[in-house]
Scaffold this motif. Structure first.
Motif, PDB file in Angstrom:
ATOM      1  N   TYR A 148       0.848  -1.195   0.000  1.00 22.87           N
ATOM      2  CA  TYR A 148       0.000   0.000   0.000  1.00 22.87           C
ATOM      3  C   TYR A 148       0.889   1.252   0.000  1.00 22.87           C
ATOM      4  O   TYR A 148       1.263   1.776   1.045  1.00 22.87           O
ATOM      5  N   LYS A 149       1.192   1.734  -1.208  1.00 23.96           N
ATOM      6  CA  LYS A 149       2.143   2.841  -1.370  1.00 23.96           C
ATOM      7  C   LYS A 149       1.555   4.193  -0.982  1.00 23.96           C
ATOM      8  O   LYS A 149       2.287   5.143  -0.726  1.00 23.96           O
ATOM      9  N   ASN A 150       0.229   4.284  -0.942  1.00 23.37           N
ATOM     10  CA  ASN A 150      -0.422   5.559  -0.663  1.00 23.37           C
ATOM     11  C   ASN A 150      -0.562   5.846   0.831  1.00 23.37           C
ATOM     12  O   ASN A 150      -0.937   6.946   1.223  1.00 23.37           O
ATOM     13  N   VAL A 151      -0.245   4.895   1.666  1.00 25.31           N
ATOM     14  CA  VAL A 151      -0.477   5.042   3.107  1.00 25.31           C
ATOM     15  C   VAL A 151       0.323   6.211   3.671  1.00 25.31           C
ATOM     16  O   VAL A 151       1.508   6.373   3.386  1.00 25.31           O
ATOM     17  N   ALA A 152      -0.350   7.041   4.484  1.00 24.92           N
ATOM     18  CA  ALA A 152       0.301   8.188   5.101  1.00 24.92           C
ATOM     19  C   ALA A 152       0.543   7.981   6.586  1.00 24.92           C
ATOM     20  O   ALA A 152       1.533   8.461   7.123  1.00 24.92           O
ATOM     21  N   VAL A 153      -0.371   7.271   7.270  1.00 28.97           N
ATOM     22  CA  VAL A 153      -0.288   7.112   8.723  1.00 28.97           C
ATOM     23  C   VAL A 153      -0.231   5.631   9.080  1.00 28.97           C
ATOM     24  O   VAL A 153      -1.016   4.830   8.567  1.00 28.97           O
ATOM     25  N   VAL A 154       0.706   5.279   9.953  1.00 25.97           N
ATOM     26  CA  VAL A 154       0.875   3.904  10.423  1.00 25.97           C
ATOM     27  C   VAL A 154       0.640   3.882  11.935  1.00 25.97           C
ATOM     28  O   VAL A 154       1.229   4.682  12.660  1.00 25.97           O
ATOM     29  N   ILE A 155      -0.210   2.962  12.398  1.00 24.92           N
ATOM     30  CA  ILE A 155      -0.523   2.863  13.821  1.00 24.92           C
ATOM     31  C   ILE A 155      -0.231   1.453  14.315  1.00 24.92           C
ATOM     32  O   ILE A 155      -0.792   0.487  13.811  1.00 24.92           O
ATOM     33  N   ASP A 156       0.661   1.353  15.296  1.00 27.01           N
ATOM     34  CA  ASP A 156       0.872   0.097  16.013  1.00 27.01           C
ATOM     35  C   ASP A 156       0.047   0.213  17.289  1.00 27.01           C
ATOM     36  O   ASP A 156       0.418   0.926  18.224  1.00 27.01           O
ATOM     37  N   LEU A 157      -1.088  -0.473  17.336  1.00 27.28           N
ATOM     38  CA  LEU A 157      -2.072  -0.294  18.404  1.00 27.28           C
ATOM     39  C   LEU A 157      -1.845  -1.283  19.544  1.00 27.28           C
ATOM     40  O   LEU A 157      -1.891  -2.496  19.355  1.00 27.28           O
ATOM     41  N   HIS A 158      -1.599  -0.743  20.732  1.00 27.07           N
ATOM     42  CA  HIS A 158      -1.357  -1.504  21.949  1.00 27.07           C
ATOM     43  C   HIS A 158      -2.337  -1.072  23.032  1.00 27.07           C
ATOM     44  O   HIS A 158      -3.149  -0.179  22.850  1.00 27.07           O
ATOM     45  N   ARG A 159      -2.183  -1.667  24.212  1.00 28.09           N
ATOM     46  CA  ARG A 159      -2.719  -1.101  25.447  1.00 28.09           C
ATOM     47  C   ARG A 159      -1.570  -1.049  26.444  1.00 28.09           C
ATOM     48  O   ARG A 159      -0.598  -1.791  26.320  1.00 28.09           O
ATOM     49  N   ASP A 160      -1.681  -0.167  27.431  1.00 27.11           N
ATOM     50  CA  ASP A 160      -0.650  -0.023  28.449  1.00 27.11           C
ATOM     51  C   ASP A 160      -0.842  -1.096  29.518  1.00 27.11           C
ATOM     52  O   ASP A 160      -1.840  -1.821  29.525  1.00 27.11           O
ATOM     53  N   ALA A 161       0.134  -1.217  30.429  1.00 24.70           N
ATOM     54  CA  ALA A 161       0.024  -2.096  31.584  1.00 24.70           C
ATOM     55  C   ALA A 161      -0.279  -1.249  32.813  1.00 24.70           C
ATOM     56  O   ALA A 161       0.318  -0.187  33.000  1.00 24.70           O
ATOM     57  N   ALA A 162      -1.199  -1.706  33.635  1.00 24.13           N
ATOM     58  CA  ALA A 162      -1.625  -0.919  34.790  1.00 24.13           C
ATOM     59  C   ALA A 162      -0.481  -0.640  35.745  1.00 24.13           C
ATOM     60  O   ALA A 162      -0.493   0.358  36.466  1.00 24.13           O
ATOM     61  N   GLY A 163       0.526  -1.511  35.773  1.00 17.65           N
ATOM     62  CA  GLY A 163       1.664  -1.300  36.648  1.00 17.65           C
ATOM     63  C   GLY A 163       2.399  -0.014  36.349  1.00 17.65           C
ATOM     64  O   GLY A 163       3.064   0.555  37.214  1.00 17.65           O
ATOM     65  N   TYR A 164       2.271   0.486  35.110  1.00 16.80           N
ATOM     66  CA  TYR A 164       2.916   1.740  34.733  1.00 16.80           C
ATOM     67  C   TYR A 164       1.994   2.927  34.995  1.00 16.80           C
ATOM     68  O   TYR A 164       2.392   4.064  34.801  1.00 16.80           O
ATOM     69  N   SER A 165       0.761   2.669  35.395  1.00 19.83           N
ATOM     70  CA  SER A 165      -0.243   3.734  35.508  1.00 19.83           C
ATOM     71  C   SER A 165      -0.825   3.829  36.909  1.00 19.83           C
ATOM     72  O   SER A 165      -1.986   4.191  37.088  1.00 19.83           O
TER      73      SER A 165
END
Length: 317
Positions: free
Chosen positions: A198-215
Motif C-alpha cells: 500500500y504505497k499511498n499510506v500516510a499514517v501507520v498505527i501500532d495499536l497496543h494497550r498499556d500495563a496498569a503497573g505503569y499507571s
C-alpha cells in the motif's frame, strides 16, 4: 574488601531471586517469558518487572535482543549487531511524506501531503495483538481470541475512520504468540510487507494497550461528551533516526485531541528503543487504556481517537 564482598553477595542474591520469580511465572500463564542476561542487567539498575493490581504484567518494551531484531539485525549466537543503516535498508521504498522540523518557527506543523482517498491512507497493526482488557483477563491479560483485545479496539477505530471516508488496512496478525520476546521482529516483517503493498499510506498505527503497573495500578479515563472513555498514550522511540519527526506528529495529534476533547489528550512517552517506528515519519505507537480499563471504555476511546485522527489527516491535506 568487605564492601566489595557485600556488593557481590547482594548481586548474587538479586539474580537468584529474579530467576525464582521468572520460574514462578513459567508455572503460571507467562510460559513464553524469558529472562536474558541483558534483562537481568536492566533489573539490577531499575527493577524491570512491573506488578499491576491484578498480577504481574509483562513490560511492553523490547529487550536488548528485540532491539536488535526490530532494526532488521541478525541476532544468532556469535553474530554482531549490524549498524542502523543495515536495518534501514530492509525498509521498503514508500511514498511516506516527510515532516517539517518544528524547531524552525516558520514551520510549526507537519508539512501538507497529497492523499488519494480512493486508496488506503491508514494502516493499523499490532505488535502485541493478544493484549486484552477487562473482563478478558485470561493468560494475564493476553488472550488469543479477538473479543476484548486490542484487535477489537482496532476494529472500532477502523470502522469509525471509514465512516469519514478514510480507507484503512487493519492487519490482525498475532505477532506476539507463540513467542512474546520476538514480537517486534515479527511485526517488522508484517509492517514492511503492508507498506510494500500500500504505497499511498500516510499514517501507520501500532495499536497496543498499556500495563496498569505503569499507571498507578488503575485504569485511566476521561469524560468525553458525558461518556467515560479510556485515556491513551503515544510512545516515541528515541532510538529512531526520525525520532524528532515522530515527536512532531505525536504532538500534532495530541494538540488536536485536546482541542476537540479537553482532558482527553494523552501523554507522549519517550523510550530509548526503536519499536520499528523508523518505517514511517507518521508512525504512531498508540496505547489505548491499560489492563485495568474495560473493553467498553477502550472501544469508546477508539471512536474519539478516530475523530481526532480524521481531523489531523484533513489538516495535512
Amino acid at each position: 574488601m568487605k564492601g566489595k564482598q557485600l556488593l557481590t553477595l547482594g548481586i548474587a542474591v538479586f539474580v537468584i531471586t529474579a530467576t525464582i520469580t521468572v520460574r514462578g511465572l513459567e508455572n503460571g500463564h507467562d510460559r513464553d517469558f524469558e529472562l536474558t542476561e541483558a534483562d537481568v542487567g536492566k533489573m539490577c539498575l531499575s527493577g524491570a518487572l512491573m506488578v499491576g493490581s491484578r498480577g504481574t504484567e509483562r513490560q511492553d518494551t523490547p529487550s536488548e535482543q528485540q532491539g536488535k531484531e526490530e532494526s532488521g539485525a541478525e541476532t544468532s549466537q556469535g553474530e554482531t549487531e549490524p549498524t542502523d543503516d543495515a536495518g534501514k535498508q530492509e525498509v521498503p521504498a514508500t511514498e511516506t511524506p516527510t515532516v517539517v522540523d518544528t524547531q524552525n518557527p516558520e514551520n510549526p506543523s507537519p508539512q501538507t501531503i497529497n492523499i488519494d482517498n480512493s486508496k488506503p491512507v491508514v494502516i493499523i497493526y499490532h505488535t502485541h495483538a493478544t493484549e486484552s482488557y477487562q473482563p478478558a483477563s485470561d493468560g494475564n491479560f493476553h488472550v488469543l481470541q479477538e473479543e476484548g483485545t486490542v484487535r477489537e479496539v482496532g476494529n472500532v477505530l477502523t470502522a469509525e475512520l471509514q465512516k469519514q471516508g478514510i480507507q484503512v488496512v487493519h492487519d490482525k496478525t498475532i505477532n506476539d504468540n507463540p513467542s512474546y520476546n520476538q514480537s517486534y521482529s515479527r511485526s517488522l516483517e508484517t509492517i514492511n510487507s503492508l507498506l510494500g503493498q500500500y504505497k499511498n499510506v500516510a499514517v501507520v498505527i501500532d495499536l497496543h494497550r498499556d500495563a496498569a503497573g505503569y499507571s498507578g495500578g488503575a485504569g485511566k479515563t476521561a469524560i468525553v461528551n458525558g461518556e467515560t472513555v479510556a485515556k491513551y498514550n503515544l510512545v516515541v522511540g528515541n532510538g529512531n533516526p526520525n525520532a524528532a519527526k515522530l515527536k512532531i506528529f505525536a504532538n500534532t495529534v495530541n494538540q488536536k485531541a485536546e482541542e476537540m476533547y479537553p482532558g482527553y489528550g494523552g501523554r507522549i512517552i519517550e523510550k530509548a528503543y526503536k519499536f520499528n517506528q523508523y518505517v514511517s515519519d507518521y508512525h504512531l505507537l498508540l496505547e489505548v487504556g491499560n489492563n485495568e480499563n474495560n473493553i467498553r471504555e477502550s472501544d469508546a476511546s477508539a471512536k474519539c481517537f478516530a475523530n481526532v485522527l480524521a481531523a489531523v489527516i484533513k489538516d495535512l491535506q
